[in-house]
Design a protein around this motif. Structure first.
Motif, mmCIF file in Angstrom:
data_model
loop_
_atom_site.group_PDB
_atom_site.id
_atom_site.type_symbol
_atom_site.label_atom_id
_atom_site.label_comp_id
_atom_site.label_asym_id
_atom_site.label_seq_id
_atom_site.Cartn_x
_atom_site.Cartn_y
_atom_site.Cartn_z
ATOM 1 N N ALA A 29 15.095 4.527 -3.098
ATOM 2 C CA ALA A 29 16.313 5.013 -2.446
ATOM 3 C C ALA A 29 16.122 6.355 -1.736
ATOM 4 N N PHE A 30 15.012 7.011 -1.959
ATOM 5 C CA PHE A 30 14.801 8.348 -1.411
ATOM 6 C C PHE A 30 13.650 8.355 -0.409
ATOM 7 N N LYS A 31 13.851 9.063 0.697
ATOM 8 C CA LYS A 31 12.812 9.201 1.723
ATOM 9 C C LYS A 31 11.886 10.352 1.351
ATOM 10 N N GLN A 32 10.626 10.166 1.692
ATOM 11 C CA GLN A 32 9.645 11.210 1.436
ATOM 12 C C GLN A 32 9.210 11.850 2.748
ATOM 13 N N HIS A 33 8.352 11.177 3.492
ATOM 14 C CA HIS A 33 7.860 11.688 4.774
ATOM 15 C C HIS A 33 8.249 10.698 5.859
ATOM 16 N N GLY A 34 9.012 11.165 6.844
ATOM 17 C CA GLY A 34 9.453 10.278 7.914
ATOM 18 C C GLY A 34 10.285 9.144 7.353
ATOM 19 N N SER A 35 9.892 7.915 7.631
ATOM 20 C CA SER A 35 10.651 6.759 7.146
ATOM 21 C C SER A 35 10.069 6.187 5.854
ATOM 22 N N THR A 36 9.041 6.816 5.306
ATOM 23 C CA THR A 36 8.398 6.343 4.086
ATOM 24 C C THR A 36 9.224 6.731 2.866
ATOM 25 N N SER A 37 9.483 5.773 1.998
ATOM 26 C CA SER A 37 10.211 6.069 0.761
ATOM 27 C C SER A 37 9.289 6.776 -0.230
ATOM 28 N N VAL A 38 9.883 7.450 -1.193
ATOM 29 C CA VAL A 38 9.090 8.081 -2.245
ATOM 30 C C VAL A 38 8.297 6.997 -2.986
ATOM 31 N N TYR A 39 8.923 5.851 -3.217
ATOM 32 C CA TYR A 39 8.251 4.734 -3.888
ATOM 33 C C TYR A 39 6.979 4.340 -3.141
ATOM 34 N N ASP A 40 7.098 4.113 -1.839
ATOM 35 C CA ASP A 40 5.920 3.722 -1.054
ATOM 36 C C ASP A 40 4.872 4.833 -1.037
ATOM 37 N N HIS A 41 5.325 6.070 -0.925
ATOM 38 C CA HIS A 41 4.399 7.208 -0.906
ATOM 39 C C HIS A 41 3.570 7.266 -2.188
ATOM 40 N N VAL A 42 4.224 7.196 -3.338
ATOM 41 C CA VAL A 42 3.466 7.319 -4.588
ATOM 42 C C VAL A 42 2.567 6.105 -4.812
ATOM 43 N N MET A 43 2.989 4.933 -4.337
ATOM 44 C CA MET A 43 2.133 3.756 -4.424
ATOM 45 C C MET A 43 0.886 3.947 -3.549
ATOM 46 N N HIS A 44 1.072 4.497 -2.347
ATOM 47 C CA HIS A 44 -0.066 4.752 -1.454
ATOM 48 C C HIS A 44 -1.037 5.753 -2.084
ATOM 49 N N VAL A 45 -0.497 6.826 -2.649
ATOM 50 C CA VAL A 45 -1.345 7.842 -3.284
ATOM 51 C C VAL A 45 -2.096 7.224 -4.466
ATOM 52 N N ALA A 46 -1.380 6.465 -5.282
ATOM 53 C CA ALA A 46 -2.004 5.858 -6.458
ATOM 54 C C ALA A 46 -3.105 4.873 -6.064
ATOM 55 N N LEU A 47 -2.844 4.043 -5.063
ATOM 56 C CA LEU A 47 -3.859 3.080 -4.606
ATOM 57 C C LEU A 47 -5.088 3.780 -4.028
ATOM 58 N N ARG A 48 -4.859 4.810 -3.223
ATOM 59 C CA ARG A 48 -5.969 5.551 -2.626
ATOM 60 C C ARG A 48 -6.801 6.216 -3.733
ATOM 61 N N ALA A 49 -6.147 6.887 -4.651
ATOM 62 C CA ALA A 49 -6.862 7.574 -5.730
ATOM 63 C C ALA A 49 -7.602 6.564 -6.617
ATOM 64 N N PHE A 50 -6.955 5.463 -6.930
ATOM 65 C CA PHE A 50 -7.573 4.451 -7.793
ATOM 66 C C PHE A 50 -8.812 3.856 -7.139
ATOM 67 N N THR A 51 -8.721 3.517 -5.868
ATOM 68 C CA THR A 51 -9.876 2.903 -5.209
ATOM 69 C C THR A 51 -11.036 3.892 -5.092
ATOM 70 N N LYS A 52 -10.728 5.174 -4.919
ATOM 71 C CA LYS A 52 -11.798 6.187 -4.880
ATOM 72 C C LYS A 52 -12.436 6.346 -6.267
#
Length: 161
Positions: A29-52
């Motif tokens: 329900a909350f926007k983070q950066h631009g049109s990206t939701s906080v949910y999508d943002h943290v999922m992106h960060v988690a996926l990037r960190a996990f794959t590294k």
């Protein structure tokens, strides 16, 4: 960023207890950066960190890494709106790691390493809360990379192979 399906499956096994909760889904329900939701943002960060980290998984606490990445922005408010009582917009960068940690502790049982990941992810802005593990450093760096890409609308494709 292509993610191998077996790596993604392992990510979901670790992330499941967090991402399956209604509390976590509130971030949609909350926007983070631009049109990206906080949910999508943290999922992106988690996926990037996990794959590294997965490339050298014997050196990482993958559960702490994933939980910390998923909960690093668990502040649960719209920081774009100035809230005079709480000062959310004005001091968001400084205050939200502590708010996110306090919110996360109400719902999830977190170890010391995971708490540090959440609390320190805005370093060096939060000067006195420095990352103390390789997991915290990785989430901090991945958060900055993902935030930059979201802010400047640099498309990152999270394809699952």
């Amino acid at each position: 960023m292509n993610i191998d399906s077996s790596i993604y499956k392992e990510f979901l096994e670790i992330a499941g207890p967090v991402i399956s909760t209604e509390e976590f889904k509130r971030q949609m329900a909350f926007k983070q950066h631009g049109s990206t939701s906080v949910y999508d943002h943290v999922m992106h960060v988690a996926l990037r960190a996990f794959t590294k980290a997965y490339k050298k998984k014997e050196k990482y606490d993958l559960k702490a890494l994933v939980y910390g990445a998923l909960l690093h922005d668990y502040f649960l408010y719209d920081w774009h709106i100035l809230d005079y009582k709480n000062g959310h917009k004005r001091f968001h960068g400084f205050n939200h790691p502590k708010i996110a940690l306090n919110n996360a502790l109400k719902v999830y049982d977190l170890d010391k390493k995971t708490r540090n990941i959440i609390r320190s992810h805005m370093w060096p802005l939060t000067l006195f809360h420095m990352p103390t593990s390789r997991e915290a450093w990785l989430v901090t760096i991945c958060d900055k990379v993902v935030s930059f890409k979201e802010t400047f609308k640099i498309k990152e494709d999270y394809n699952i192979c």
